[in-house]
Every structure is written in C-alpha cells, then in structure tokens.
Design a protein around this motif. Sequence first.
Motif, mmCIF file in Angstrom:
data_model
loop_
_atom_site.group_PDB
_atom_site.id
_atom_site.type_symbol
_atom_site.label_atom_id
_atom_site.label_comp_id
_atom_site.label_asym_id
_atom_site.label_seq_id
_atom_site.Cartn_x
_atom_site.Cartn_y
_atom_site.Cartn_z
ATOM 1 N N ASP A 6 -6.008 5.821 -2.415
ATOM 2 C CA ASP A 6 -5.872 5.442 -0.912
ATOM 3 C C ASP A 6 -5.753 6.629 -0.375
ATOM 4 O O ASP A 6 -4.641 6.869 0.665
ATOM 5 N N GLY A 7 -6.565 7.783 -0.329
ATOM 6 C CA GLY A 7 -6.465 8.949 0.556
ATOM 7 C C GLY A 7 -6.415 8.899 1.763
ATOM 8 O O GLY A 7 -5.921 9.769 2.709
ATOM 9 N N VAL A 8 -7.162 7.820 2.305
ATOM 10 C CA VAL A 8 -7.601 7.779 3.818
ATOM 11 C C VAL A 8 -6.185 7.245 4.385
ATOM 12 O O VAL A 8 -5.807 7.724 5.606
ATOM 13 N N SER A 54 0.892 -1.415 -0.205
ATOM 14 C CA SER A 54 0.056 -0.041 -0.082
ATOM 15 C C SER A 54 0.881 1.226 0.043
ATOM 16 O O SER A 54 0.385 2.351 -0.329
ATOM 17 N N LEU A 55 2.109 1.057 0.514
ATOM 18 C CA LEU A 55 3.239 2.296 0.526
ATOM 19 C C LEU A 55 4.347 1.693 -0.115
ATOM 20 O O LEU A 55 4.842 0.458 0.173
ATOM 21 N N VAL A 56 5.082 2.837 -0.827
ATOM 22 C CA VAL A 56 6.624 2.544 -1.013
ATOM 23 C C VAL A 56 7.470 3.605 -0.151
ATOM 24 O O VAL A 56 7.201 4.659 -0.391
ATOM 25 N N GLY A 57 8.328 2.857 0.404
ATOM 26 C CA GLY A 57 9.056 3.796 1.330
ATOM 27 C C GLY A 57 10.308 4.275 0.800
ATOM 28 O O GLY A 57 10.638 3.791 -0.458
ATOM 29 N N GLY A 58 10.715 5.533 1.308
ATOM 30 C CA GLY A 58 11.977 6.084 0.713
ATOM 31 C C GLY A 58 11.931 6.572 -0.656
ATOM 32 O O GLY A 58 13.001 6.625 -1.403
ATOM 33 N N ILE A 100 -3.168 7.809 3.406
ATOM 34 C CA ILE A 100 -2.115 8.795 3.332
ATOM 35 C C ILE A 100 -2.369 9.616 4.441
ATOM 36 O O ILE A 100 -1.397 10.264 4.892
ATOM 37 N N ASP A 101 -3.626 10.101 4.584
ATOM 38 C CA ASP A 101 -3.950 11.036 5.957
ATOM 39 C C ASP A 101 -3.458 10.475 7.177
ATOM 40 O O ASP A 101 -2.904 11.215 7.815
ATOM 41 N N ALA A 102 -3.678 9.205 7.280
ATOM 42 C CA ALA A 102 -3.423 8.330 8.440
ATOM 43 C C ALA A 102 -1.791 8.659 8.335
ATOM 44 O O ALA A 102 -1.148 8.782 9.800
ATOM 45 N N VAL A 103 -1.005 8.296 7.599
ATOM 46 C CA VAL A 103 0.451 8.220 7.475
ATOM 47 C C VAL A 103 0.972 9.568 7.833
ATOM 48 O O VAL A 103 1.919 9.560 8.743
ATOM 49 N N ASN A 104 0.294 10.565 7.177
ATOM 50 C CA ASN A 104 0.620 11.984 7.483
ATOM 51 C C ASN A 104 0.539 12.268 9.250
ATOM 52 O O ASN A 104 1.346 12.980 9.579
ATOM 53 N N LYS A 105 -0.472 11.947 9.574
ATOM 54 C CA LYS A 105 -0.706 12.313 11.079
ATOM 55 C C LYS A 105 0.287 11.459 11.910
ATOM 56 O O LYS A 105 0.956 12.122 13.010
ATOM 57 N N ALA A 106 0.594 10.249 11.390
ATOM 58 C CA ALA A 106 1.651 9.501 12.218
ATOM 59 C C ALA A 106 3.128 10.035 12.108
ATOM 60 O O ALA A 106 3.759 10.102 13.062
ATOM 61 N N LEU A 107 3.350 10.341 10.833
ATOM 62 C CA LEU A 107 4.737 11.041 10.694
ATOM 63 C C LEU A 107 4.683 12.382 11.357
ATOM 64 O O LEU A 107 5.861 12.552 11.953
ATOM 65 N N THR A 108 3.796 13.176 11.564
ATOM 66 C CA THR A 108 3.729 14.228 12.280
ATOM 67 C C THR A 108 4.103 14.099 13.737
ATOM 68 O O THR A 108 4.914 14.732 14.376
#
Length: 309
Positions: A259-261, A96-100, A263-271
């Motif tokens: 998969d916008g939902v 669902s995500l590719v890192g780096g 991405i939003d959750a990932v952004n909150k976690a990264l913050t």
Amino acid sequence: MRGRRAAWSIAAVLSTMASVAVAADDPLKICLDEDRPPFSMHHRGKPDAGFDVLLAQAMAERLGRKLTIQWFESKLDEDSSPQLEANALLSDRRCSLVGGYALTQDSLVAPGMKTARLPDFAGATRDDRRRRVALGVLAPSQPYVYSPMTVVLGPKASGRKIGDIGDLAGLRLVIESGSLGDAILMTFDKGRLIDNITHLVPGRDDLLGALQRGDHDATLIDLGRFDAHRAAHPDTAITASGYYYPIGANRGYVGLASDGVLIDAVNKALTGLAAEGKIAEFGRQAGLTYLPPREPAILGDVWMKIIQR
C-alpha cells in the motif's frame, strides 16, 4: 484515427475520475488499541478519546475520506506480539493502517512466522479468534510523536534532581520484571543499582500504586503511561522528574508495503499537520506530554544500545 484517440482519451479521464470517486467513498480504516491511554481509548458508554483518535480524524479529513476505526485489544501471549498483531490486522484487511506503532528496526523486519492469529477486535466472531492469517511485509509512515522512557518519583523523593540514571543511586527503585526499564536499570554501570531494585510482576502488581503509597522512591516507565496515570489520578503524589532516557522510540502509522500509495499520502498529510502545529495541539488536548519525533526516525537495536551504555 483522431476521433479514436479522442475517444480513448475521454475514456481514460472518465476511468481516472471514477477511481478517485471510489477512493473518496472508501473509508480510511485505522486500527487502534482500545485501552492505551492517553493515545487511544474505547470504552462502552464513553466517547472514543485519545491522541491517536484526534490524529486519525484529522488524517481522514486531510485525505478527503470517511474514517472507520477498527478497535482491537492487545493481549500478549507466547504466540503473539505487537508486530504480529498489527501485521495480522493489516493482512486480513481489517484496516489499512495501525496507529501508534513503535518504529523500531526489529518491529519492521519481515516476520519469522508465515501466519499469526488476530488479536481480539470489535466485531470478531468465534472463527476469527481461531483462524490464522497469512502475514505480509510492513511499511512505516514517517513518525509523528516521540515516546521516551522517563523517571517518575514517589512522594518521599519528590524534588530530587535527576539528570542521569546514575542520580538514582541511593533511592529505592521499583520496576516490572522483563520490561525495558528493567533492562536499563539492571545493566546500568555494570549493575551498580541492582541492590536497590525491587521487581514486580507486570499485570499482577500495581507499579504506580506502590510508588504512590511511598513503598518505593522511583521507577523508569514510558512517558505516556505516566500521563495516563496523572489523568486518572489528578491528585497523585507521584511526580515527573523531567528526565528522559536518551534512547527512545518514535511512533507512527504502519501499513502493508503493498500500500505504498497510501503511505505516501499519509506522509504528506502528516507533514502538513505537523507544520500547522495541529499534531502538538492534539497531544495537549489528549493530556499527552507531546514530544516531536527525533532522529533516528527508526530506532535500531535498542538492547545493544542499552548494554553498550
């Protein structure tokens, strides 16, 4: 009527709870390059390691999901690119995500091709290596690390003060043909450094080995690549100049726009992880010279920026 409404309300609550439970049980699948130290490493007989591995583990924990890493091997050819590889892995639901992922405008535009081949990945079958995948549209997370180019000095130039590319004048420079560093050095000040540049073939010649031997005095490479060399050769004679070329790219996660939902959750976690200092700590643990993200979050046309300098 009131009883019917209550029944519908209870049903809605139960449905929502079931959806949350399913999401929690569904592992967070993140694709990582198996051989990109110090960001991510996956080798037989050795534990998985790297900055992006530590971050992926923390991300899954923050989201309350189990982590599954889909390892892949990036091999560039005429029919592929990092953008197409990431898109194919995501579109095929390998993750669902590719890192780096380098966050640049040209790496996030809608692909010009409708399909692409998958890169080699752990568990791939013969059919997987042959088939093409219909591509989607990529969407980035917010960045979590800044990845600049840096000047690295050979033993004979150790201690040389570098505050700008112009300070490389008079040094024996070495660079890999066709690389970003090649474009920067060759076009600097209308080609002022050209006569002192030696070109090597990427994948065939050992750039940092040649610098280590003293055959050359300096090169311009990605900071993470120098970190990896220093970790593998702790007694190396090549040194960091401390100079970072002013045009660099942030790295973050990339997923599908659909998969916008997530991405939003990932952004909150990264913050949250950044505010707690955990992302910087992951960098230190992995031997990465960690630099926080810089503006612009997504780099524009890097080639035009270089030519115009």
